[in-house]
Motif scaffolding. Structure first.
Motif, PDB file in Angstrom:
ATOM      1  N   ALA A 109       0.826  -1.200   0.000  1.00  0.00           N
ATOM      2  CA  ALA A 109       0.000   0.000   0.000  1.00  0.00           C
ATOM      3  C   ALA A 109       0.863   1.255   0.000  1.00  0.00           C
ATOM      4  CB  ALA A 109      -0.927  -0.006   1.211  1.00  0.00           C
ATOM      5  N   ALA A 110       1.956   1.217   0.758  1.00  0.00           N
ATOM      6  CA  ALA A 110       2.858   2.370   0.799  1.00  0.00           C
ATOM      7  C   ALA A 110       3.533   2.580  -0.556  1.00  0.00           C
ATOM      8  CB  ALA A 110       3.912   2.177   1.892  1.00  0.00           C
ATOM      9  N   ALA A 111       3.921   1.471  -1.219  1.00  0.00           N
ATOM     10  CA  ALA A 111       4.560   1.580  -2.528  1.00  0.00           C
ATOM     11  C   ALA A 111       3.588   2.140  -3.559  1.00  0.00           C
ATOM     12  CB  ALA A 111       5.089   0.215  -2.977  1.00  0.00           C
ATOM     13  N   ALA A 112       2.322   1.692  -3.512  1.00  0.00           N
ATOM     14  CA  ALA A 112       1.318   2.195  -4.444  1.00  0.00           C
ATOM     15  C   ALA A 112       1.065   3.679  -4.225  1.00  0.00           C
ATOM     16  CB  ALA A 112       0.022   1.406  -4.287  1.00  0.00           C
ATOM     17  N   GLN A 113       1.044   4.081  -2.952  1.00  0.00           N
ATOM     18  CA  GLN A 113       0.841   5.490  -2.651  1.00  0.00           C
ATOM     19  C   GLN A 113       2.022   6.323  -3.129  1.00  0.00           C
ATOM     20  OE1 GLN A 113       0.070   6.207   1.471  1.00  0.00           O
ATOM     21  NE2 GLN A 113      -0.469   8.360   1.190  1.00  0.00           N
ATOM     22  N   ALA A 114       3.240   5.799  -2.982  1.00  0.00           N
ATOM     23  CA  ALA A 114       4.423   6.519  -3.446  1.00  0.00           C
ATOM     24  C   ALA A 114       4.432   6.654  -4.970  1.00  0.00           C
ATOM     25  CB  ALA A 114       5.686   5.797  -2.981  1.00  0.00           C
ATOM     26  N   ARG A 115       4.006   5.581  -5.665  1.00  0.00           N
ATOM     27  CA  ARG A 115       3.934   5.656  -7.125  1.00  0.00           C
ATOM     28  C   ARG A 115       2.937   6.717  -7.573  1.00  0.00           C
ATOM     29  NH1 ARG A 115       4.409  -0.073  -6.776  1.00  0.00           N
ATOM     30  NH2 ARG A 115       2.125  -0.260  -6.785  1.00  0.00           N
ATOM     31  N   ALA A 116       1.779   6.741  -6.906  1.00  0.00           N
ATOM     32  CA  ALA A 116       0.764   7.726  -7.274  1.00  0.00           C
ATOM     33  C   ALA A 116       1.245   9.151  -7.026  1.00  0.00           C
ATOM     34  CB  ALA A 116      -0.520   7.458  -6.495  1.00  0.00           C
ATOM     35  N   ALA A 117       1.953   9.352  -5.895  1.00  0.00           N
ATOM     36  CA  ALA A 117       2.468  10.686  -5.581  1.00  0.00           C
ATOM     37  C   ALA A 117       3.518  11.115  -6.597  1.00  0.00           C
ATOM     38  CB  ALA A 117       3.049  10.693  -4.170  1.00  0.00           C
ATOM     39  N   GLU A 118       4.358  10.169  -7.025  1.00  0.00           N
ATOM     40  CA  GLU A 118       5.390  10.492  -8.008  1.00  0.00           C
ATOM     41  C   GLU A 118       4.777  10.861  -9.351  1.00  0.00           C
ATOM     42  OE1 GLU A 118       9.700   8.621  -9.020  1.00  0.00           O
ATOM     43  OE2 GLU A 118       7.985   7.287  -9.340  1.00  0.00           O
ATOM     44  N   VAL A 119       3.753  10.122  -9.756  1.00  0.00           N
ATOM     45  CA  VAL A 119       3.067  10.425 -11.015  1.00  0.00           C
ATOM     46  C   VAL A 119       2.420  11.801 -10.952  1.00  0.00           C
ATOM     47  CG1 VAL A 119       1.148   9.756 -12.501  1.00  0.00           C
ATOM     48  CG2 VAL A 119       2.721   8.030 -11.664  1.00  0.00           C
ATOM     49  N   ASP A 120       1.828  12.147  -9.794  1.00  0.00           N
ATOM     50  CA  ASP A 120       1.211  13.462  -9.645  1.00  0.00           C
ATOM     51  C   ASP A 120       2.250  14.572  -9.795  1.00  0.00           C
ATOM     52  OD1 ASP A 120      -1.246  12.337  -9.275  1.00  0.00           O
ATOM     53  OD2 ASP A 120      -1.160  12.373  -7.084  1.00  0.00           O
ATOM     54  N   LEU A 121       3.443  14.382  -9.229  1.00  0.00           N
ATOM     55  CA  LEU A 121       4.493  15.385  -9.353  1.00  0.00           C
ATOM     56  C   LEU A 121       4.953  15.521 -10.804  1.00  0.00           C
ATOM     57  CD1 LEU A 121       6.687  14.731  -6.180  1.00  0.00           C
ATOM     58  CD2 LEU A 121       5.306  16.748  -6.677  1.00  0.00           C
ATOM     59  N   LEU A 122       5.088  14.405 -11.507  1.00  0.00           N
ATOM     60  CA  LEU A 122       5.492  14.463 -12.908  1.00  0.00           C
ATOM     61  C   LEU A 122       4.441  15.174 -13.748  1.00  0.00           C
ATOM     62  CD1 LEU A 122       7.011  10.886 -13.371  1.00  0.00           C
ATOM     63  CD2 LEU A 122       8.248  13.040 -13.188  1.00  0.00           C
ATOM     64  N   ARG A 123       3.180  14.924 -13.428  1.00  0.00           N
ATOM     65  CA  ARG A 123       2.118  15.617 -14.166  1.00  0.00           C
ATOM     66  C   ARG A 123       2.118  17.106 -13.842  1.00  0.00           C
ATOM     67  NH1 ARG A 123      -1.013  12.356 -17.005  1.00  0.00           N
ATOM     68  NH2 ARG A 123      -1.305  10.166 -16.404  1.00  0.00           N
ATOM     69  N   ASP A 124       2.446  17.466 -12.599  1.00  0.00           N
ATOM     70  CA  ASP A 124       2.533  18.883 -12.250  1.00  0.00           C
ATOM     71  C   ASP A 124       3.617  19.572 -13.067  1.00  0.00           C
ATOM     72  OD1 ASP A 124       0.508  18.573 -10.430  1.00  0.00           O
ATOM     73  OD2 ASP A 124       1.826  18.371  -8.694  1.00  0.00           O
TER      74      ASP A 124
END
Length: 273
Positions: A109-124
């Protein structure tokens, strides 16, 4: 009286031309359709010339159908009489449907959350460069040379040449002022995240076959020069993951000599697998 009875009977018929001949209006309808088609054609040509590649991609995505169509037949005789293996709702109505979803561990769950946060930063970062969320940090002229895409590897920022508007000075590794402006902005925006960065350079094929083809040396030198320019703008050189010169082996278009194949790629790599 007999002579009048034997006289031939003459019937006069007036010939009527359908549509009024050359005075008819059918040709006006055809001409109006032709003028409308030509107007639409010229508007299309104007839009292709007045928009950037990123804007054209957005327009194409807007008209792409997004409604999923299920082509799997249920096998029933009547309408909706059959069911397929995806008919979860019908199973729920019978009381035996549902999908067993395995529970995620805390690490997963922590890894999935980290992946989602990283994708959000790249999209920003992508939105900041292209101005999707407001005012663009790049001029309209500079945006014509930039296209971005989010891949499994990371955020790819591509700087490419246009007909009559190169990004390097001939077959050298000297970037032109427009390219320097773009690299400086990418360096500042990429500081939002500490991810490693990969540099790659491509070049069109040369029309003359030379004994010593310079495309490999030129593209490698251009990738190194792009990293150097970004370093002067504040980019941390320790974030460099790789520098690659692809020569003319990976053309963007089907035409090897197309100027669009002259491009730089700055890839913000993902850290979370």
């Amino acid at each position: 009286m007999s002579a009048q009875a034997n006289a031939p009977i003459i019937i006069k018929r007036k010939k009527v031309i359908a549509g009024g001949g050359h005075h008819g209006g059918a040709w006006k309808v055809a001409y109006a359709d032709f003028v409308t088609a030509m107007m639409a054609f010229f508007m299309l040509m104007w839009l292709l010339n007045a928009t950037t590649e990123q804007q054209r991609k957005g327009i194409a995505d807007y008209f792409t159908p997004t409604i999923a169509v299920n082509r799997v037949s249920g096998g029933g005789e009547d309408m909706f009489g059959g069911e397929d293996f995806q008919s979860t709702n019908s199973g729920l109505r019978r009381g035996n449907g549902g999908i067993d979803v395995p529970e995620m561990s805390e690490a997963e769950a922590a890894a999935a959350q980290a992946r989602a946060a990283e994708v959000d930063l790249l999209r920003d970062i992508e939105e900041i460069l292209l101005g999707s969320g407001g005012e663009a940090v790049l001029s309209e002229n500079a945006l014509r040379h930039v296209v971005t895409r989010l891949t499994d590897e990371g955020l790819v920022i591509e700087i490419f040449a246009l007909p009559g508007i190169p990004i390097f000075d001939g077959m050298t590794d000297q970037p032109l002022p427009l390219t320097v402006e773009l690299l400086n902005m990418i360096a500042r925006v990429s500081a939002i995240i500490p991810n490693p960065v990969a540099f790659a350079s491509h070049i069109p094929s040369q029309p003359i076959v030379l004994a010593e083809n310079p495309v490999w040396d030129v593209t490698t030198a251009r990738a190194m020069e792009a990293r150097r320019v970004m370093q002067e703008a504040g980019f941390d050189p320790d974030r460099t993951a790789r520098l690659t010169g692809h020569g003319d082996q990976s053309p963007f278009t089907e035409q090897p000599l197309d100027v669009r194949n002259d491009r730089l790629e700055i890839i913000l790599l993902r850290e979370v697998p």
